[in-house]
Design a protein around this motif. Structure first.
Motif, PDB file in Angstrom:
ATOM      1  N   LEU A 297       0.816  -1.214   0.000  1.00 37.82           N
ATOM      2  CA  LEU A 297       0.000   0.000   0.000  1.00 37.82           C
ATOM      3  C   LEU A 297       0.850   1.264   0.000  1.00 37.82           C
ATOM      4  CD1 LEU A 297      -2.884   1.208   0.257  1.00 37.82           C
ATOM      5  CD2 LEU A 297      -2.592   1.069   2.744  1.00 37.82           C
ATOM      6  N   ASN A 298       1.978   1.219   0.687  1.00 35.93           N
ATOM      7  CA  ASN A 298       2.854   2.388   0.787  1.00 35.93           C
ATOM      8  C   ASN A 298       4.171   2.170   0.054  1.00 35.93           C
ATOM      9  OD1 ASN A 298       1.103   3.897   2.646  1.00 35.93           O
ATOM     10  ND2 ASN A 298       1.612   2.268   4.109  1.00 35.93           N
ATOM     11  N   GLY A 299       4.146   1.343  -0.970  1.00 33.12           N
ATOM     12  CA  GLY A 299       5.359   0.954  -1.672  1.00 33.12           C
ATOM     13  C   GLY A 299       5.819   1.964  -2.700  1.00 33.12           C
ATOM     14  N   LEU A 300       6.657   1.485  -3.610  1.00 34.96           N
ATOM     15  CA  LEU A 300       7.244   2.343  -4.631  1.00 34.96           C
ATOM     16  C   LEU A 300       6.156   2.969  -5.504  1.00 34.96           C
ATOM     17  CD1 LEU A 300      10.136  -0.015  -5.796  1.00 34.96           C
ATOM     18  CD2 LEU A 300      10.364   2.049  -4.388  1.00 34.96           C
ATOM     19  N   PRO A 301       6.295   4.251  -5.848  1.00 28.04           N
ATOM     20  CA  PRO A 301       5.307   4.876  -6.746  1.00 28.04           C
ATOM     21  C   PRO A 301       5.417   4.297  -8.152  1.00 28.04           C
ATOM     22  CG  PRO A 301       7.137   6.369  -6.349  1.00 28.04           C
ATOM     23  CD  PRO A 301       7.356   5.195  -5.442  1.00 28.04           C
ATOM     24  N   CYS A 302       4.277   4.086  -8.778  1.00 29.83           N
ATOM     25  CA  CYS A 302       4.223   3.549 -10.141  1.00 29.83           C
ATOM     26  C   CYS A 302       3.692   4.621 -11.076  1.00 29.83           C
ATOM     27  CB  CYS A 302       3.333   2.308 -10.181  1.00 29.83           C
ATOM     28  SG  CYS A 302       3.191   1.555 -11.825  1.00 29.83           S
ATOM     29  N   GLU A 303       4.097   4.561 -12.323  1.00 28.75           N
ATOM     30  CA  GLU A 303       3.636   5.545 -13.311  1.00 28.75           C
ATOM     31  C   GLU A 303       2.136   5.467 -13.546  1.00 28.75           C
ATOM     32  OE1 GLU A 303       5.997   5.625 -16.938  1.00 28.75           O
ATOM     33  OE2 GLU A 303       7.715   4.867 -15.810  1.00 28.75           O
ATOM     34  N   CYS A 304       1.508   4.377 -13.137  1.00 30.95           N
ATOM     35  CA  CYS A 304       0.053   4.255 -13.315  1.00 30.95           C
ATOM     36  C   CYS A 304      -0.704   5.111 -12.313  1.00 30.95           C
ATOM     37  CB  CYS A 304      -0.377   2.795 -13.198  1.00 30.95           C
ATOM     38  SG  CYS A 304      -0.390   2.139 -11.506  1.00 30.95           S
ATOM     39  N   GLY A 305      -0.014   5.642 -11.261  1.00 31.32           N
ATOM     40  CA  GLY A 305      -0.656   6.437 -10.227  1.00 31.32           C
ATOM     41  C   GLY A 305      -0.834   5.682  -8.930  1.00 31.32           C
TER      42      GLY A 305
ATOM     43  N   ARG B 125       0.624   2.812  -5.950  1.00 31.92           N
ATOM     44  CA  ARG B 125       1.873   2.551  -5.248  1.00 31.92           C
ATOM     45  C   ARG B 125       2.019   1.050  -5.022  1.00 31.92           C
ATOM     46  NH1 ARG B 125       5.229   5.938  -2.625  1.00 31.92           N
ATOM     47  NH2 ARG B 125       4.793   8.182  -2.804  1.00 31.92           N
ATOM     48  N   GLY B 126       3.263   0.602  -5.043  1.00 29.87           N
ATOM     49  CA  GLY B 126       3.534  -0.789  -4.706  1.00 29.87           C
ATOM     50  C   GLY B 126       3.104  -1.782  -5.758  1.00 29.87           C
ATOM     51  N   CYS B 127       2.969  -1.375  -7.022  1.00 28.79           N
ATOM     52  CA  CYS B 127       2.563  -2.299  -8.084  1.00 28.79           C
ATOM     53  C   CYS B 127       3.614  -3.402  -8.256  1.00 28.79           C
ATOM     54  CB  CYS B 127       2.383  -1.565  -9.408  1.00 28.79           C
ATOM     55  SG  CYS B 127       0.946  -0.474  -9.444  1.00 28.79           S
ATOM     56  N   LEU B 128       3.147  -4.599  -8.513  1.00 31.10           N
ATOM     57  CA  LEU B 128       4.035  -5.743  -8.681  1.00 31.10           C
ATOM     58  C   LEU B 128       5.119  -5.455  -9.711  1.00 31.10           C
ATOM     59  CD1 LEU B 128       4.591  -8.727  -7.947  1.00 31.10           C
ATOM     60  CD2 LEU B 128       2.992  -9.366  -9.781  1.00 31.10           C
ATOM     61  N   GLU B 129       4.762  -4.765 -10.779  1.00 32.85           N
ATOM     62  CA  GLU B 129       5.704  -4.466 -11.855  1.00 32.85           C
ATOM     63  C   GLU B 129       6.907  -3.663 -11.364  1.00 32.85           C
ATOM     64  OE1 GLU B 129       5.075  -1.641 -15.586  1.00 32.85           O
ATOM     65  OE2 GLU B 129       4.095  -3.593 -15.887  1.00 32.85           O
ATOM     66  N   CYS B 130       6.733  -2.906 -10.284  1.00 32.19           N
ATOM     67  CA  CYS B 130       7.819  -2.078  -9.758  1.00 32.19           C
ATOM     68  C   CYS B 130       8.915  -2.898  -9.090  1.00 32.19           C
ATOM     69  CB  CYS B 130       7.270  -1.079  -8.740  1.00 32.19           C
ATOM     70  SG  CYS B 130       6.125   0.140  -9.409  1.00 32.19           S
ATOM     71  N   TYR B 131       8.687  -4.182  -8.880  1.00 32.27           N
ATOM     72  CA  TYR B 131       9.614  -4.995  -8.094  1.00 32.27           C
ATOM     73  C   TYR B 131      10.247  -6.149  -8.858  1.00 32.27           C
ATOM     74  CZ  TYR B 131       7.438  -2.393  -4.299  1.00 32.27           C
ATOM     75  OH  TYR B 131       6.982  -1.370  -3.492  1.00 32.27           O
ATOM     76  N   CYS B 132       9.574  -6.674  -9.871  1.00 30.26           N
ATOM     77  CA  CYS B 132      10.140  -7.863 -10.514  1.00 30.26           C
ATOM     78  C   CYS B 132      10.167  -7.801 -12.028  1.00 30.26           C
ATOM     79  CB  CYS B 132       9.413  -9.135 -10.052  1.00 30.26           C
ATOM     80  SG  CYS B 132       7.652  -9.195 -10.455  1.00 30.26           S
ATOM     81  N   SER B 133       9.822  -6.684 -12.645  1.00 31.49           N
ATOM     82  CA  SER B 133       9.965  -6.567 -14.098  1.00 31.49           C
ATOM     83  C   SER B 133      11.436  -6.442 -14.453  1.00 31.49           C
ATOM     84  CB  SER B 133       9.206  -5.350 -14.622  1.00 31.49           C
ATOM     85  OG  SER B 133       9.831  -4.154 -14.182  1.00 31.49           O
ATOM     86  N   ALA B 134      11.767  -6.698 -15.713  1.00 32.31           N
ATOM     87  CA  ALA B 134      13.150  -6.545 -16.165  1.00 32.31           C
ATOM     88  C   ALA B 134      13.620  -5.103 -16.007  1.00 32.31           C
ATOM     89  CB  ALA B 134      13.267  -6.990 -17.625  1.00 32.31           C
ATOM     90  N   VAL B 135      12.715  -4.147 -16.195  1.00 31.43           N
ATOM     91  CA  VAL B 135      13.076  -2.730 -16.021  1.00 31.43           C
ATOM     92  C   VAL B 135      13.431  -2.469 -14.561  1.00 31.43           C
ATOM     93  CG1 VAL B 135      12.220  -0.362 -16.164  1.00 31.43           C
ATOM     94  CG2 VAL B 135      11.638  -2.008 -17.970  1.00 31.43           C
TER      95      VAL B 135
END
Length: 425
Positions: free
Chosen positions: A248-256, A258-268
């Motif tokens: 809930l309070n994780g990394l901000p994502c470009e989608c608006g 926070r804490g989206c799975l993509e922010c942690y395990c995507s190749a980017v």
């Protein structure tokens, strides 16, 4: 194909049953008329009529005598997979690949375009049209083009709702750019959903009626097949797991969010982590690498025993495992197939993911979910783009050679039907 709208008239029913024969041969290989009549719940006379039509169209051929039940000899029939080819185009954030496949999913050749210039997306689109058009001009065996694009892809508008780290793709109307660009029909699908089609069509290990394809590449996506059909959503953007929050309070994502799975395990995300000051000394030259090369370097070092690399791979695997827990609990598939760049971490990642699911997913569901790594011989998303086109050919084999434009995306997965609800035609 329960409830198929194509069976509403005698002509449509005939086309449907032709499709079922083509699909049966695709799945089972060489078979006799008697075998297909029995398995598809059609009369021998109906199968004989349909087979004659398909032979006349050049879609199937007789292969000679084969053994059958009771010691009798039968004439074998096989799909002419090598006579019909499809083009697959994979659009990723920073790369575009083009491949030529036969309709059995065998890669014939492929090319990777230069890295995408984020300031010249229209130029990339134009170059794709040129390269695909050149292939079509020189190869009359090509019957369709399939495209796999990053999600969430909005099917009705032809646009991608969001592409993290490469926003220029949002300005492309794929239907407008490619719907009428070629002499053969073009089908467009979100990359993970296309990957699910590829797994169900081309990997014999996979349960084609109940599976989830978990794409972990430059983005994170999911395609789910339930009872033989892709889960769709009102705009074609269902199962967008990359933007499910795990913090809930994780990394901000470009989608608006926070804490989206993509922010942690995507190749980017992995590449960015490797480039941080506390990491980059362990990975010389990482800042100049592409996302794919950075991941490949990481996984190679982990396999060689480098401790920092192994620790990072374990952290990535835990996040992929969280994603699989969500997939098990939310969709209850018989199988989850993990594919794309991050699947390159191999057995170390897979075993840690399985452990995470065994500890955290719902009892009664986790015991009945098998988790695999993709084993498609070519890039799973590129193969998925080809599968989008091949799937349409298998469903409409008699009409796919026509030049009618199909600018909307495919909406069904390949189905293995019992045939109980079909009538002879």
């Amino acid at each position: 194909m329960r409830g198929s709208p194509y069976a509403s008239t005698p002509k449509a029913l005939s086309e449907l049953n032709q499709s079922r024969i083509v699909q049966y041969l695709h799945q089972h290989g060489t078979s006799s008329r008697a075998q297909m009549a029995r398995e598809l719940n059609l009369t021998p006379a109906a199968v004989g009529k349909l087979v004659a039509r398909l032979i006349g169209l050049g879609l199937i051929s007789e292969t000679g005598s084969m053994d059958s039940e009771g010691g009798r000899r039968s004439i074998g029939l096989a799909l002419n997979a090598d006579r019909y080819q499809v083009i697959g185009v994979k659009f990723a954030r920073s790369m575009v690949s083009i491949g030529l496949f036969d309709i059995s999913g065998r890669l014939l050749d492929s090319e990777e375009m230069p890295p995408v210039d984020p300031d010249d997306i229209p130029g990339v689109v134009a170059e794709v049209r040129t390269r695909v058009g050149r292939r079509l001009d020189s190869n009359p065996a090509i019957v369709a083009v399939g495209m796999a694009v990053p999600g969430p892809y909005l099917r009705e508008t032809g646009r991608i709702a969001l592409v993290t780290s490469m926003p220029g793709w949002r300005g492309v109307d794929f239907i407008h750019e490619f719907g009428q660009a070629f002499r053969v029909p073009t089908f467009i699908e979100q990359d993970a959903r296309a990957g699910a089609l590829a797994q169900s069509l081309f990997d014999p290990r996979v349960n084609a009626s109940s599976m989830a394809y978990f794409l972990v590449g430059e983005g994170v996506g999911l395609g789910v097949i339930d009872r033989g059909s892709l889960i769709d959503g009102s705009q074609g953007a269902a199962t967008e797991i990359g933007h499910v929050s795990i913090d809930l309070n994780g990394l901000p994502c470009e989608c608006g969010n926070r804490g989206c799975l993509e922010c942690y395990c995507s190749a980017v995300a992995i590449h960015r982590r490797m480039c941080k000051p506390d990491m980059r000394d362990h990975f010389p030259g990482v800042q100049a690498m592409t996302h794919a090369k950075a991941c490949s370097s990481l996984f190679d070092q982990a396999r060689s025993g480098q401790q920092v690399a192994r620790t990072l791979v374990d952290q990535i695997a835990d996040y992929v495992g969280y994603g699989c827990v969500t997939i098990v609990n939310a969709y209850n598939p018989a199988q989850i197939v993990i594919g794309d760049m991050v699947a390159g971490a191999g057995t170390r990642l897979l075993e840690r993911v399985r452990t995470m699911v065994s500890q955290r997913a719902l009892p009664g569901l986790r015991e009945h979910t098998r988790i695999l790594l993709s084993r498609l011989p070519a890039d799973a998303t590129l193969t998925g783009a080809a599968a989008v086109a091949a799937n349409q050919f298998l469903e409409h084999p008699a009409s796919m050679g026509r030049s009618t434009v199909k600018s909307t995306s495919t909406r069904r997965a390949h189905r293995l039907s019992s045939g109980k609800e079909h009538h002879d035609q």
